[in-house]
Design a protein around this motif. Structure first.
Motif, mmCIF file in Angstrom:
data_model
loop_
_atom_site.group_PDB
_atom_site.id
_atom_site.type_symbol
_atom_site.label_atom_id
_atom_site.label_comp_id
_atom_site.label_asym_id
_atom_site.label_seq_id
_atom_site.Cartn_x
_atom_site.Cartn_y
_atom_site.Cartn_z
ATOM 1 N N ILE A 186 -2.984 -2.698 9.895
ATOM 2 C CA ILE A 186 -1.562 -2.817 10.257
ATOM 3 C C ILE A 186 -1.034 -4.193 9.879
ATOM 4 C CG2 ILE A 186 0.062 -2.853 12.198
ATOM 5 C CD1 ILE A 186 -0.865 -0.018 11.304
ATOM 6 N N SER A 187 -1.815 -5.230 10.125
ATOM 7 C CA SER A 187 -1.416 -6.590 9.760
ATOM 8 C C SER A 187 -1.239 -6.711 8.243
ATOM 9 C CB SER A 187 -2.473 -7.581 10.252
ATOM 10 O OG SER A 187 -2.174 -8.876 9.808
ATOM 11 N N PHE A 188 -2.182 -6.127 7.500
ATOM 12 C CA PHE A 188 -2.091 -6.131 6.042
ATOM 13 C C PHE A 188 -0.799 -5.461 5.598
ATOM 14 C CE2 PHE A 188 -2.676 -3.846 2.054
ATOM 15 C CZ PHE A 188 -3.007 -4.887 1.197
ATOM 16 N N LEU A 189 -0.549 -4.287 6.146
ATOM 17 C CA LEU A 189 0.638 -3.525 5.757
ATOM 18 C C LEU A 189 1.922 -4.279 6.107
ATOM 19 C CD1 LEU A 189 1.166 -0.850 4.369
ATOM 20 C CD2 LEU A 189 1.258 0.241 6.597
ATOM 21 N N ASN A 190 1.988 -4.848 7.311
ATOM 22 C CA ASN A 190 3.167 -5.623 7.705
ATOM 23 C C ASN A 190 3.376 -6.819 6.780
ATOM 24 O OD1 ASN A 190 4.515 -4.379 9.909
ATOM 25 N ND2 ASN A 190 2.804 -4.912 11.237
ATOM 26 N N SER A 191 2.279 -7.439 6.350
ATOM 27 C CA SER A 191 2.374 -8.614 5.480
ATOM 28 C C SER A 191 2.945 -8.294 4.110
ATOM 29 C CB SER A 191 0.994 -9.255 5.305
ATOM 30 O OG SER A 191 0.510 -9.727 6.518
ATOM 31 N N ILE A 192 2.676 -7.081 3.617
ATOM 32 C CA ILE A 192 3.136 -6.755 2.260
ATOM 33 C C ILE A 192 4.425 -5.936 2.238
ATOM 34 C CG2 ILE A 192 0.788 -6.917 1.334
ATOM 35 C CD1 ILE A 192 0.901 -3.802 1.038
ATOM 36 N N LEU A 193 5.052 -5.732 3.397
ATOM 37 C CA LEU A 193 6.304 -4.963 3.442
ATOM 38 C C LEU A 193 7.346 -5.460 2.441
ATOM 39 C CD1 LEU A 193 6.879 -4.156 7.226
ATOM 40 C CD2 LEU A 193 6.364 -2.551 5.370
ATOM 41 N N PRO A 194 7.582 -6.770 2.332
ATOM 42 C CA PRO A 194 8.583 -7.218 1.349
ATOM 43 C C PRO A 194 8.212 -6.823 -0.088
ATOM 44 C CG PRO A 194 8.017 -8.993 2.862
ATOM 45 C CD PRO A 194 7.046 -7.879 3.120
ATOM 46 N N LEU A 195 6.918 -6.815 -0.382
ATOM 47 C CA LEU A 195 6.456 -6.478 -1.720
ATOM 48 C C LEU A 195 6.627 -4.993 -2.024
ATOM 49 C CD1 LEU A 195 5.140 -7.899 -4.137
ATOM 50 C CD2 LEU A 195 2.917 -7.247 -3.191
ATOM 51 N N ILE A 196 6.494 -4.158 -0.995
ATOM 52 C CA ILE A 196 6.641 -2.710 -1.186
ATOM 53 C C ILE A 196 7.998 -2.393 -1.801
ATOM 54 C CG2 ILE A 196 6.886 -0.506 0.038
ATOM 55 C CD1 ILE A 196 4.660 -1.497 1.955
ATOM 56 N N ASN A 197 9.041 -3.015 -1.283
ATOM 57 C CA ASN A 197 10.385 -2.788 -1.815
ATOM 58 C C ASN A 197 10.639 -3.564 -3.101
ATOM 59 O OD1 ASN A 197 11.077 -1.035 0.298
ATOM 60 N ND2 ASN A 197 11.641 -2.759 1.597
ATOM 61 N N GLU A 198 10.134 -4.791 -3.147
ATOM 62 C CA GLU A 198 10.396 -5.666 -4.295
ATOM 63 C C GLU A 198 9.879 -5.088 -5.613
ATOM 64 O OE1 GLU A 198 8.534 -9.733 -6.032
ATOM 65 O OE2 GLU A 198 8.873 -9.712 -3.873
ATOM 66 N N THR A 233 3.712 1.833 -4.057
ATOM 67 C CA THR A 233 3.202 2.921 -3.226
ATOM 68 C C THR A 233 1.875 2.446 -2.634
ATOM 69 O OG1 THR A 233 4.187 4.651 -4.589
ATOM 70 C CG2 THR A 233 2.322 5.295 -3.210
ATOM 71 N N VAL A 234 1.741 2.541 -1.323
ATOM 72 C CA VAL A 234 0.490 2.162 -0.655
ATOM 73 C C VAL A 234 -0.205 3.440 -0.202
ATOM 74 C CG1 VAL A 234 -0.588 0.892 1.244
ATOM 75 C CG2 VAL A 234 1.453 -0.038 0.107
ATOM 76 N N LEU A 235 -1.441 3.592 -0.642
ATOM 77 C CA LEU A 235 -2.265 4.736 -0.264
ATOM 78 C C LEU A 235 -3.393 4.257 0.643
ATOM 79 C CD1 LEU A 235 -2.625 6.318 -3.828
ATOM 80 C CD2 LEU A 235 -0.916 6.862 -2.083
ATOM 81 N N LEU A 236 -3.736 5.063 1.622
ATOM 82 C CA LEU A 236 -4.832 4.744 2.529
ATOM 83 C C LEU A 236 -5.917 5.790 2.373
ATOM 84 C CD1 LEU A 236 -6.195 3.325 4.970
ATOM 85 C CD2 LEU A 236 -4.754 4.756 6.466
ATOM 86 N N ARG A 237 -7.130 5.332 2.069
ATOM 87 C CA ARG A 237 -8.287 6.232 1.952
ATOM 88 C C ARG A 237 -9.279 5.837 3.042
ATOM 89 N NH1 ARG A 237 -10.057 10.131 -1.753
ATOM 90 N NH2 ARG A 237 -12.227 10.585 -1.328
ATOM 91 N N LEU A 238 -9.624 6.810 3.879
ATOM 92 C CA LEU A 238 -10.584 6.564 4.942
ATOM 93 C C LEU A 238 -11.979 6.992 4.515
ATOM 94 C CD1 LEU A 238 -8.554 7.824 8.043
ATOM 95 C CD2 LEU A 238 -8.665 5.522 7.065
ATOM 96 N N LEU A 296 -8.680 -12.236 -0.142
ATOM 97 C CA LEU A 296 -7.533 -12.075 0.753
ATOM 98 C C LEU A 296 -7.937 -12.556 2.134
ATOM 99 C CD1 LEU A 296 -6.472 -8.491 -0.401
ATOM 100 C CD2 LEU A 296 -5.495 -10.682 -1.149
ATOM 101 N N ASP A 297 -7.095 -13.366 2.741
ATOM 102 C CA ASP A 297 -7.367 -13.920 4.065
ATOM 103 C C ASP A 297 -6.767 -13.000 5.121
ATOM 104 O OD1 ASP A 297 -7.529 -15.388 6.429
ATOM 105 O OD2 ASP A 297 -6.893 -17.263 5.512
ATOM 106 N N SER A 298 -7.593 -12.492 6.024
ATOM 107 C CA SER A 298 -7.113 -11.543 7.028
ATOM 108 C C SER A 298 -6.125 -12.173 8.014
ATOM 109 C CB SER A 298 -8.289 -10.946 7.800
ATOM 110 O OG SER A 298 -9.032 -11.959 8.433
ATOM 111 N N ARG A 299 -6.152 -13.490 8.173
ATOM 112 C CA ARG A 299 -5.235 -14.137 9.115
ATOM 113 C C ARG A 299 -3.842 -14.294 8.525
ATOM 114 N NH1 ARG A 299 -8.899 -19.123 9.498
ATOM 115 N NH2 ARG A 299 -8.973 -18.401 7.375
ATOM 116 N N HIS A 300 -3.797 -14.364 7.187
ATOM 117 C CA HIS A 300 -2.499 -14.506 6.519
ATOM 118 C C HIS A 300 -2.619 -13.921 5.115
ATOM 119 C CE1 HIS A 300 1.271 -16.118 5.075
ATOM 120 N NE2 HIS A 300 0.632 -16.642 4.056
ATOM 121 N N ILE A 301 -2.131 -12.706 4.960
ATOM 122 C CA ILE A 301 -2.169 -12.063 3.651
ATOM 123 C C ILE A 301 -1.097 -12.706 2.775
ATOM 124 C CG2 ILE A 301 -1.858 -9.893 2.372
ATOM 125 C CD1 ILE A 301 -4.419 -9.935 4.057
#
Length: 194
Positions: free
Chosen positions: A38-50, A54-59, A140-145
């Motif tokens: 969730i933190s990763f996804l929130n961090s890249i939100l501006p990039l998703i639109n910019e 498309t972000v895909l999640l594979r479990l 990639l740093d998990s504390r700040h993507i």
């Protein structure tokens, strides 16, 4: 690959987040693993639109999608990611521009498919496996993507990491097929000394 792109990839670029059971492996708790995503996804939100990403999640097959879906709903991110567990992994890896992993052999598989990887550092463990230290992955740093790192990964990763990825695969697969023969030789050697 074309069918995967038509079905799942709506943007100009595609990024696969390949999760795995790092909680079962003792790297973190289940909640921390979900939080990392969730933190990763929130961090890249501006990039998703910019960049029309498309972000895909594979479990991993041992992971339950229920907690991921709930976290996406709770954080109003359902429309920002697509869960893709059906297509074969190798076809999926060939269909995306880059892959982000935590601590997974999917990193090697991605590199073998020519798809660059970013590795999220895990608290108290750093970048698991040697992908980053060998130069075959973007750290990639998990504390700040860092969005610039993600942008570099998806837009330039194939070019920037190409030779390092090739060297990584060549090094790690240089003994393919030789291990059985080497093991058998050692066993015969040990048996002959008795």
């Amino acid at each position: 690959v074309k069918l995967i792109k038509e079905k799942y990839i709506k943007g100009k670029y595609a990024l696969l987040f390949a999760s795995n059971p790092v909680d079962d492996q003792g790297f973190c708790t289940h909640e921390e693993k979900i939080g990392l995503f969730i933190s990763f996804l929130n961090s890249i939100l501006p990039l998703i639109n910019e960049v029309n990403l498309t972000v895909l999640l594979r479990l991993h097959p041992r992971e339950d999608e229920t907690a991921f879906k709930k976290a996406l709903e709770d954080n109003h991110l359902v429309d920002k990611v697509t869960l893709v567990n059906e297509p074969p992994l190798f076809i999926l890896l060939k269909s995306v521009d880059a892959c982000v992993i935590l601590a997974s052999t999917v990193g090697m598989e991605s590199i073998m498919m020519g798809t660059p990887i970013g590795v999220v550092a895990l608290k108290n463990y750093g970048h698991v496996f040697d992908y980053v230290e060998s130069g075959a992955a973007i750290p990639l740093d998990s504390r700040h993507i860092d969005i610039a790192q993600i942008r570099k990964l998806i837009m330039e990763g194939k070019h920037v990491l190409h030779s390092s990825m090739n060297s990584y695969v060549a090094y790690h697969l240089s003994s393919i097929g030789k291990s059985s023969a080497t093991t058998a030789d050692k066993l015969f050697e040990l048996l002959s000394t008795k």
